[in-house]
Design a protein around this motif. Structure first.
Motif, PDB file in Angstrom:
ATOM      1  N   GLU A 201       0.806  -1.224   0.000  1.00 38.05           N
ATOM      2  CA  GLU A 201       0.000   0.000   0.000  1.00 38.05           C
ATOM      3  C   GLU A 201       0.843   1.279   0.000  1.00 38.05           C
ATOM      4  O   GLU A 201       0.291   2.377   0.039  1.00 38.05           O
ATOM      5  N   ASN A 202       2.157   1.138  -0.051  1.00 36.03           N
ATOM      6  CA  ASN A 202       3.026   2.318  -0.087  1.00 36.03           C
ATOM      7  C   ASN A 202       3.191   2.747  -1.551  1.00 36.03           C
ATOM      8  O   ASN A 202       4.183   2.450  -2.206  1.00 36.03           O
ATOM      9  N   ILE A 203       2.190   3.438  -2.046  1.00 37.92           N
ATOM     10  CA  ILE A 203       2.126   3.824  -3.458  1.00 37.92           C
ATOM     11  C   ILE A 203       3.309   4.712  -3.874  1.00 37.92           C
ATOM     12  O   ILE A 203       3.885   4.505  -4.945  1.00 37.92           O
ATOM     13  N   PRO A 204       3.727   5.698  -3.063  1.00 39.76           N
ATOM     14  CA  PRO A 204       4.881   6.509  -3.478  1.00 39.76           C
ATOM     15  C   PRO A 204       6.154   5.671  -3.674  1.00 39.76           C
ATOM     16  O   PRO A 204       6.883   5.870  -4.652  1.00 39.76           O
ATOM     17  N   ALA A 205       6.427   4.733  -2.771  1.00 36.13           N
ATOM     18  CA  ALA A 205       7.631   3.899  -2.894  1.00 36.13           C
ATOM     19  C   ALA A 205       7.516   2.981  -4.112  1.00 36.13           C
ATOM     20  O   ALA A 205       8.472   2.830  -4.878  1.00 36.13           O
ATOM     21  N   ARG A 206       6.363   2.385  -4.301  1.00 35.96           N
ATOM     22  CA  ARG A 206       6.161   1.519  -5.476  1.00 35.96           C
ATOM     23  C   ARG A 206       6.425   2.302  -6.758  1.00 35.96           C
ATOM     24  O   ARG A 206       7.112   1.820  -7.656  1.00 35.96           O
ATOM     25  N   GLY A 207       5.896   3.511  -6.822  1.00 40.00           N
ATOM     26  CA  GLY A 207       6.101   4.353  -8.003  1.00 40.00           C
ATOM     27  C   GLY A 207       7.568   4.694  -8.228  1.00 40.00           C
ATOM     28  O   GLY A 207       8.046   4.691  -9.370  1.00 40.00           O
ATOM     29  N   LEU A 208       8.285   4.971  -7.155  1.00 41.10           N
ATOM     30  CA  LEU A 208       9.709   5.281  -7.250  1.00 41.10           C
ATOM     31  C   LEU A 208      10.474   4.115  -7.881  1.00 41.10           C
ATOM     32  O   LEU A 208      11.260   4.308  -8.810  1.00 41.10           O
ATOM     33  N   TYR A 209      10.227   2.913  -7.398  1.00 39.62           N
ATOM     34  CA  TYR A 209      10.971   1.760  -7.906  1.00 39.62           C
ATOM     35  C   TYR A 209      10.596   1.445  -9.348  1.00 39.62           C
ATOM     36  O   TYR A 209      11.472   1.184 -10.177  1.00 39.62           O
ATOM     37  N   LEU A 210       9.321   1.506  -9.674  1.00 42.67           N
ATOM     38  CA  LEU A 210       8.901   1.244 -11.053  1.00 42.67           C
ATOM     39  C   LEU A 210       9.482   2.287 -12.005  1.00 42.67           C
ATOM     40  O   LEU A 210       9.958   1.949 -13.094  1.00 42.67           O
ATOM     41  N   LYS A 211       9.469   3.547 -11.588  1.00 43.84           N
ATOM     42  CA  LYS A 211       9.998   4.637 -12.414  1.00 43.84           C
ATOM     43  C   LYS A 211      11.492   4.465 -12.677  1.00 43.84           C
ATOM     44  O   LYS A 211      12.011   4.927 -13.693  1.00 43.84           O
ATOM     45  N   ASN A 212      12.186   3.769 -11.785  1.00 46.58           N
ATOM     46  CA  ASN A 212      13.628   3.597 -11.907  1.00 46.58           C
ATOM     47  C   ASN A 212      14.020   2.233 -12.476  1.00 46.58           C
ATOM     48  O   ASN A 212      15.148   1.784 -12.275  1.00 46.58           O
ATOM     49  N   GLY A 213      13.113   1.605 -13.185  1.00 48.23           N
ATOM     50  CA  GLY A 213      13.453   0.394 -13.920  1.00 48.23           C
ATOM     51  C   GLY A 213      13.344  -0.903 -13.149  1.00 48.23           C
ATOM     52  O   GLY A 213      13.703  -1.968 -13.662  1.00 48.23           O
TER      53      GLY A 213
END
Length: 154
Positions: free
Chosen positions: A116-128
């Motif tokens: 449920e930590n959407i900001p962290a999930r987005g960070l990792y996905l954005k960085n490959g």
């Protein structure tokens, strides 16, 4: 500025301890789980954790940190913390890029965060990083796992 954190210096360990508590309390609220291991950790346990730490300093204030461990050609990001006063300033992004730049020989980078930590999930996905799955660690709490595999040059 980003630099390694020396866990043998008690003043910086205390600062890191307070930083991680502030950061993980935000995650605890996001995922509705307050038993996150770093929230229960003592200063002594942090000092003895055996992880390598990078710190992001604004002037001399520790604003963010990333810890990692290495096993062979695999790097696991253990902690990614940014003080809530410094959210949305790109600090986590810079720490992530720095750990990758300093460990180019690693074939696999791994990281986990609360589902449920959407900001962290987005960070990792954005960085490959690619999502590899969710694991229920306690009833009702899921952790999302991510990996980034690097192609070795021939």
């Amino acid at each position: 500025m980003i630099r390694m954190i020396d866990l043998h210096k008690s003043d910086i360990v205390t600062e890191l301890y307070l930083l991680q508590r502030a950061s993980y309390l935000v995650e605890a609220k996001l995922i509705n789980f307050y038993e996150i291991p770093p929230l229960k950790e003592t200063v002594g346990e942090l000092k003895d954790c055996g992880e390598l730490f990078l710190g992001y300093f604004l002037d001399e204030e520790l604003a963010g940190a990333l810890s990692y461990s290495i096993n062979g050609k695999e790097l696991t990001i253990c902690r990614m913390v940014v003080h809530p006063n410094h959210f949305r300033k790109g600090i986590a992004q810079l720490l992530l890029k720095e750990v990758e730049k300093g460990n180019k020989e690693m074939a696999v980078l791994k990281v986990s965060t609360g589902k449920e930590n959407i900001p962290a999930r987005g960070l990792y996905l954005k960085n490959g990083f690619e999502w590899v799955g969710d694991i229920e660690v306690v009833p009702g709490l899921y952790i999302s796992n991510f990996e980034k595999r690097r192609v070795e040059e021939q």
